[in-house]
Design a protein around this motif. Structure first.
Motif, PDB file in Angstrom:
ATOM      1  N   TYR A 181       0.842  -1.202   0.000  1.00  0.00           N
ATOM      2  CA  TYR A 181       0.000   0.000   0.000  1.00  0.00           C
ATOM      3  C   TYR A 181       0.875   1.248   0.000  1.00  0.00           C
ATOM      4  O   TYR A 181       0.681   2.173  -0.792  1.00  0.00           O
ATOM      5  CB  TYR A 181      -0.892  -0.028   1.243  1.00  0.00           C
ATOM      6  N   GLY A 182       1.866   1.255   0.892  1.00  0.00           N
ATOM      7  CA  GLY A 182       2.671   2.459   1.100  1.00  0.00           C
ATOM      8  C   GLY A 182       3.600   2.770  -0.057  1.00  0.00           C
ATOM      9  O   GLY A 182       3.682   3.917  -0.513  1.00  0.00           O
ATOM     10  N   LEU A 183       4.271   1.733  -0.543  1.00  0.00           N
ATOM     11  CA  LEU A 183       5.286   1.971  -1.571  1.00  0.00           C
ATOM     12  C   LEU A 183       4.678   2.592  -2.831  1.00  0.00           C
ATOM     13  O   LEU A 183       5.256   3.489  -3.444  1.00  0.00           O
ATOM     14  CB  LEU A 183       5.978   0.648  -1.926  1.00  0.00           C
ATOM     15  N   PHE A 184       3.500   2.113  -3.190  1.00  0.00           N
ATOM     16  CA  PHE A 184       2.890   2.617  -4.424  1.00  0.00           C
ATOM     17  C   PHE A 184       2.086   3.901  -4.219  1.00  0.00           C
ATOM     18  O   PHE A 184       1.538   4.446  -5.167  1.00  0.00           O
ATOM     19  CB  PHE A 184       2.035   1.513  -5.070  1.00  0.00           C
ATOM     20  N   ARG A 185       1.981   4.361  -2.959  1.00  0.00           N
ATOM     21  CA  ARG A 185       1.271   5.621  -2.715  1.00  0.00           C
ATOM     22  C   ARG A 185       2.187   6.638  -2.044  1.00  0.00           C
ATOM     23  O   ARG A 185       1.729   7.632  -1.502  1.00  0.00           O
ATOM     24  CB  ARG A 185       0.060   5.375  -1.786  1.00  0.00           C
ATOM     25  N   ASN A 186       3.461   6.353  -2.056  1.00  0.00           N
ATOM     26  CA  ASN A 186       4.411   7.176  -1.311  1.00  0.00           C
ATOM     27  C   ASN A 186       4.304   8.657  -1.693  1.00  0.00           C
ATOM     28  O   ASN A 186       4.478   9.544  -0.860  1.00  0.00           O
ATOM     29  CB  ASN A 186       5.832   6.648  -1.538  1.00  0.00           C
ATOM     30  N   ASN A 187       3.993   8.914  -2.960  1.00  0.00           N
ATOM     31  CA  ASN A 187       3.887  10.310  -3.430  1.00  0.00           C
ATOM     32  C   ASN A 187       2.772  11.073  -2.736  1.00  0.00           C
ATOM     33  O   ASN A 187       2.789  12.300  -2.694  1.00  0.00           O
ATOM     34  CB  ASN A 187       3.613  10.349  -4.940  1.00  0.00           C
ATOM     35  N   ASP A 216       8.124   8.005   2.723  1.00  0.00           N
ATOM     36  CA  ASP A 216       9.203   7.006   2.734  1.00  0.00           C
ATOM     37  C   ASP A 216       9.228   6.102   3.960  1.00  0.00           C
ATOM     38  O   ASP A 216      10.200   5.388   4.175  1.00  0.00           O
ATOM     39  CB  ASP A 216      10.593   7.672   2.622  1.00  0.00           C
ATOM     40  N   LYS A 217       8.186   6.160   4.785  1.00  0.00           N
ATOM     41  CA  LYS A 217       8.243   5.376   6.031  1.00  0.00           C
ATOM     42  C   LYS A 217       6.914   4.711   6.349  1.00  0.00           C
ATOM     43  O   LYS A 217       5.855   5.302   6.183  1.00  0.00           O
ATOM     44  CB  LYS A 217       8.594   6.298   7.205  1.00  0.00           C
ATOM     45  N   LEU A 218       7.044   3.496   6.856  1.00  0.00           N
ATOM     46  CA  LEU A 218       5.868   2.777   7.324  1.00  0.00           C
ATOM     47  C   LEU A 218       6.158   2.288   8.729  1.00  0.00           C
ATOM     48  O   LEU A 218       7.229   1.734   8.996  1.00  0.00           O
ATOM     49  CB  LEU A 218       5.611   1.579   6.390  1.00  0.00           C
ATOM     50  N   GLU A 219       5.222   2.533   9.625  1.00  0.00           N
ATOM     51  CA  GLU A 219       5.397   2.024  10.979  1.00  0.00           C
ATOM     52  C   GLU A 219       4.142   1.261  11.375  1.00  0.00           C
ATOM     53  O   GLU A 219       3.024   1.776  11.247  1.00  0.00           O
ATOM     54  CB  GLU A 219       5.640   3.188  11.946  1.00  0.00           C
ATOM     55  N   ILE A 220       4.333   0.019  11.818  1.00  0.00           N
ATOM     56  CA  ILE A 220       3.172  -0.755  12.265  1.00  0.00           C
ATOM     57  C   ILE A 220       2.845  -0.313  13.692  1.00  0.00           C
ATOM     58  O   ILE A 220       3.701  -0.354  14.572  1.00  0.00           O
ATOM     59  CB  ILE A 220       3.482  -2.269  12.232  1.00  0.00           C
ATOM     60  N   ARG A 370       1.461  -9.553  -3.184  1.00  0.00           N
ATOM     61  CA  ARG A 370       2.129  -8.417  -3.838  1.00  0.00           C
ATOM     62  C   ARG A 370       3.131  -7.765  -2.881  1.00  0.00           C
ATOM     63  O   ARG A 370       4.245  -7.430  -3.254  1.00  0.00           O
ATOM     64  CB  ARG A 370       1.107  -7.363  -4.289  1.00  0.00           C
ATOM     65  N   GLY A 371       2.697  -7.605  -1.619  1.00  0.00           N
ATOM     66  CA  GLY A 371       3.588  -6.990  -0.622  1.00  0.00           C
ATOM     67  C   GLY A 371       4.829  -7.844  -0.401  1.00  0.00           C
ATOM     68  O   GLY A 371       5.942  -7.333  -0.299  1.00  0.00           O
ATOM     69  N   VAL A 385      14.971  -1.085  -5.704  1.00  0.00           N
ATOM     70  CA  VAL A 385      13.662  -0.595  -5.259  1.00  0.00           C
ATOM     71  C   VAL A 385      13.901   0.659  -4.421  1.00  0.00           C
ATOM     72  O   VAL A 385      14.865   0.736  -3.656  1.00  0.00           O
ATOM     73  CB  VAL A 385      12.925  -1.665  -4.410  1.00  0.00           C
ATOM     74  N   LYS A 386      12.996   1.616  -4.597  1.00  0.00           N
ATOM     75  CA  LYS A 386      13.079   2.856  -3.827  1.00  0.00           C
ATOM     76  C   LYS A 386      13.172   2.550  -2.327  1.00  0.00           C
ATOM     77  O   LYS A 386      12.506   1.637  -1.840  1.00  0.00           O
ATOM     78  CB  LYS A 386      11.787   3.634  -4.072  1.00  0.00           C
TER      79      LYS A 386
END
Ligand SMILES: Nc1ncnc2c1ncn2[C@@H]1O[C@H](COP(=O)(O)OP(=O)(O)O)[C@@H](O)[C@H]1O
Ligand SMILES: [Mg+2]
Length: 815
Positions: A181-187, A216-220, A370-371, A385-386
């Motif tokens: 979810y995050g990587l493809f919506r980072n913008n 650029d960051k994801l935190e669970i 996908r993830g 990968v970014k």
């Protein structure tokens, strides 16, 4: 092609995501489906895994392992076994502490461990990638439910080792989805955190992951799971409902008969799925028990009121997850897992998180794979990968106790906390203790069952001394003993001893940004860390010399350590790997045997039609009836002794029939082709004659004698052709001609080549005209100057002859 893949190892279905240029694709299996059933079936001859296993369920249920992943890490005395037994159709052997799956396979009874069965499934998934999709797996990330504890994770890793699939990480399902979810919506992210809920209801469990995104960051923030709340639990309510109706009518309890129960479960799931789109649904199962059919109807309202308890549990779990996350409100709820498609479930999600509605921007069944594929690409050297930082956590408290090395007490009471309930990982924890002589550290999970133990072999001395033990929780959420050291005051000048706080695992730094939070520390740890921090700050202010003096002189001596073998030991692992290879070879052979059998069947089917049709005139009546008789006999054999035999036997019979059919096919081919071949040679002969006779300035340099060469060849071919035609006139189509049509074709080609070789010979370049000296004249000029008189009769004749030659005969370049 080679590539990184992600596997969603679900309880009912597995999905494979593969990294492609510019994105992730979901692969289709041998039946062109995007999800593959998590099913491993066994038969006397071979295993049927995935789609093939599921399609044989109704007839082979006793030897079909359903939901194998649900057994990972479970011991025979586990509280969860009873629930799982409701759903399986094969035998479970719980005589020893390790669960065994009891099936008939290859003519004997087998007791397979869960790891072996899951390895079979994993191998099958790898085959889907390599055989069906022609891609070699280089790096693979496999999902695990976030509730999976340490033991369950180790169990999966054992299965991975048996299967041989190149797994680089096992990843929490919720985290995989959040990454995708995050990587493809980072913008779309900025510095203001966006909190998103991923609510996943699969076939057997319900999991909520709450994640926070900034650029650029994801935190669970929280993972929360109800292990037994999924689509099948809704099915169970309906199964009981319809079984009660049936019992009332016929006095038979469908739930007590395994065959009827399996049929019922399959039919009920369809009914439930229909209710997702329709307001009512019909149930119909023919001959479910003792010649009775089962029929019924249910409305969506009835279904929702029957399952009220489950719906309440969903809401409760959502609320717990929200509370665990520490946030008050969320940006959105994304639905995941097939069972989240039920409208009432979505309503509850929205209500629990105080939103108008849920989001459906992710594919519920595919987002996990996908993830995982994205994570595999991040870990693979093949892709760039970014950067996207992931801070994940696991929820399993781990406690430990010390015991003397050789004393293996059955009941140990873990008194010390190693990891609290909520752990950010990967991370390393340092334990400080004072001991003398070898000792063991035993680590227990939340239900006080032993996860692992480590022996620290420290020398026996009159007084106890200080020891530091570093225990790491790695990227997979699995424990290992990193090192143990004896700490002493010594004369050597050393760096200051590390603080007794958790520290990020070095190896994992690039992979996920890990910073240990205070809640990971015990109260004592916290106090000590605070003091150390203050001291360190004061130290910083001191001049360099003073600092050196202030440093305590510490000597660290590494101590020998032995870690428990997790799951299978080396020998057992090798046995499992060898067995898996043997089974794979057996399956391949069985597949090849079946293919040969099918080839024989279709050969008979096609050839019989041909003998009675297109090939009929190319064989004698007697031969045709002999062949048809052989076909019949082989067909009878195929239904009888030959229904299940070895590959070589099918090959032998196929060869016998083929050998008998071949001459007929050869005659058919010959007589069909020969008119064309004759025409081809005739054309070549005609072409030679034409080229012999052609008069054209461009061929003026080719002498008649040369042309004569190919004309002679053409005449020779004509002779052969006449003989061929004469023989053919006397032949019937069921007779062999003895004529080699290939030879005739070759003759035609060679003749043409010979003609072309001569006729395409390049013209010689005309001689250069010499530069004339003053007063010199050419022959022509001389003639021009000569007085014109009558040509002499002899000269005239010669000239006329020459003229004739020029016009009708190719000029000899030498004359
Ligand atoms: N349209 C639908 N309506 C209701 N339930 C569905 C629908 N599609 C799939 N399901 C349910 O979703 C579950 C499977 O979801 P999945 O995420 O693949 O499970 P798992 O991860 O456990 O393998 C099953 O219970 C299935 O019945
Ligand atoms: Mg799923």
């Amino acid at each position: 092609m080679s590539g990184a893949i992600g596997i969603d190892l679900g309880s009912q279905n597995c999905v494979i995501g593969v990294v492609r240029l510019g994105g992730i694709d979901v692969l289709t299996n041998d039946l062109s489906n995007r999800a593959t059933p998590s099913v491993v079936g066994f038969t006397p001859r071979q295993r049927f895994i995935g789609e093939a296993g599921y399609s044989k369920l109704s007839t082979n249920f006793r030897n079909t392992v359903l939901f194998p992943t649900r057994f990972l890490g479970l011991k025979s005395n586990s509280q969860y076994i009873e629930e799982e037994q409701k759903w399986i159709t094969h035998g479970l052997n719980t005589e020893s502490s390790e669960i065994k799956h009891q099936v008939w396979y290859g003519g004997e009874e087998h007791l397979f461990s869960t790891e072996q069965v899951v390895a079979m499934l994993l191998k099958h998934l790898e085959d889907i990638v390599s055989d069906t999709n022609k891609t070699k797996v280089t790096d693979c990330v496999i999902s695990v439910p976030s509730y999976f504890n340490e033991v369950e994770r180790v169990s999966l890793l054992n299965a991975v080792s048996i299967s041989g699939i190149p797994c680089v990480k096992i990843m929490n399902e919720g985290t995989a989805v959040a990454l995708s979810y995050g990587l493809f919506r980072n913008n779309t992210f900025n510095e203001i955190p966006r909190v998103v809920v991923f609510a996943d209801m699969g076939h057997s469990k319900f999991a909520v992951t709450i994640a926070q995104f900034v650029k650029d960051k994801l935190e669970i923030l929280a993972h929360w799971t109800d292990r037994n709340l999924g689509g099948r639990d809704f099915d169970w309510v309906l199964m009981k409902h319809f079984a009660a109706q049936f019992q009332k009518k016929h006095g038979i309890d469908l739930l007590k008969n395994q065959r009827a129960r399996t049929k019922l479960a399959v039919a009920i799931e369809k009914v439930r799925k229909t209710l997702t789109v329709n307001s009512d649904s019909h149930l119909s199962v023919e001959y479910i028990s003792e010649d009775y059919d089962l029929n019924g109807v249910i409305t969506r309202d009835e279904f929702e009121s029957l399952t009220e308890n489950l719906l309440d549990r969903i809401e409760r779990n959502c609320k717990i997850a929200l509370q665990k996350s520490g946030v008050q409100s969320v940006h959105s709820v994304e639905i995941l897992g097939g069972a989240s498609r039920m409208p009432i479930v979505q309503k509850i999600y929205a209500k629990a998180f105080q939103l108008e509605q849920v989001n459906k921007t992710l594919n519920p069944e595919e987002a996990i794979s996908r993830g995982c594929a994205v994570q595999a690409a991040m870990l693979s050297p093949l892709y760039k990968v970014k950067d996207f930082s992931i801070k994940d956590m696991v929820y399993y408290p781990l406690k430990f106790c010390y015991t003397p090395k050789d004393m293996d007490m059955d009941i140990d009471v873990p008194t010390e906390v190693l990891f609290d309930e909520k752990n950010i990982f990967p991370v390393t924890k340092i334990i400080n203790t004072t001991k003398s002589g070898p000792f063991r550290i035993k680590v227990f999970n939340e239900i006080c069952s032993l996860c692992t133990s480590f022996i620290v072999d420290c020398p026996e001395e009159p007084n106890e001394y200080k020891i530091k033990v570093h225990i790491k929780m790695d990227k997979n959420g699995v424990l290992s003993l990193e090192k143990a050291e004896r700490i002493e005051r010594a004369e050597v000048e050393e760096e200051k001893a590390s603080m007794d706080i958790d520290k990020p695992a070095e190896a994992e730094k690039p992979q996920a940004e890990v910073k240990v939070e205070d809640e990971n520390l015990t109260e004592e740890d916290k106090k000590k860390a605070e003091e150390d921090k203050k001291k360190a700050e004061e130290d910083k202010k001191k001049p360099e010399e003073e600092k050196k003096k202030a440093k305590p002189k510490i000597k660290k001596t590494p101590l020998k350590c032995i870690s428990d073998i997790r799951g299978l030991d080396e020998k057992a692992m090798k046995t499992c790997i060898d067995l898996e290879r043997k089974f794979t070879d057996k399956d391949r052979l069985a597949k090849a045997t079946l293919e040969k059998k099918n080839e024989l069947e279709s050969f008979i089917y096609d050839s019989r039609a041909n003998i009675n049709g297109i090939l009929n005139e190319y064989t004698t009546k007697d031969h045709a009836s002999k062949i048809l008789n052989d076909f019949q006999n082989t067909e009878n054999w195929l239904y009888d002794d030959g229904s299940d035999t070895v590959k070589e036997e099918y090959e032998k019979r196929l060869k016998f029939l083929r050998d008998d059919m071949n001459p007929i096919k050869t005659r058919y081919t010959f007589y069909s082709e020969i008119p064309g071949v004759i025409a081809y040679l005739e054309e070549a002969i005609k072409y030679s004659h034409d080229m012999f006779a052609v008069v054209d300035e461009k061929y003026s340099h080719i002498a008649a004698t040369e042309r004569q060469g190919f004309v002679n060849k053409a005449l020779e071919n004509q002779e052969v052709l006449n003989q061929v035609k004469a023989s053919l006139a006397k032949l019937q189509k069921y007779q062999d001609s003895g004529i080699n049509s290939g030879d005739l074709t070759k003759r035609a080609q060679q003749l043409r080549e010979q003609v072309n070789q001569i006729m395409n010979k390049p013209k010689p370049t005309p001689p250069k005209v010499e530069e004339k000296a003053e007063g010199e004249k050419t022959e022509t000029e001389k003639n021009k100057d000569e007085p014109k008189g009558e040509t002499k009769p002899e000269e005239k004749k010669q000239a006329e002859d020459e003229k004739e030659d020029k016009s009708e005969q190719p000029m000899d370049t030498d004359s």
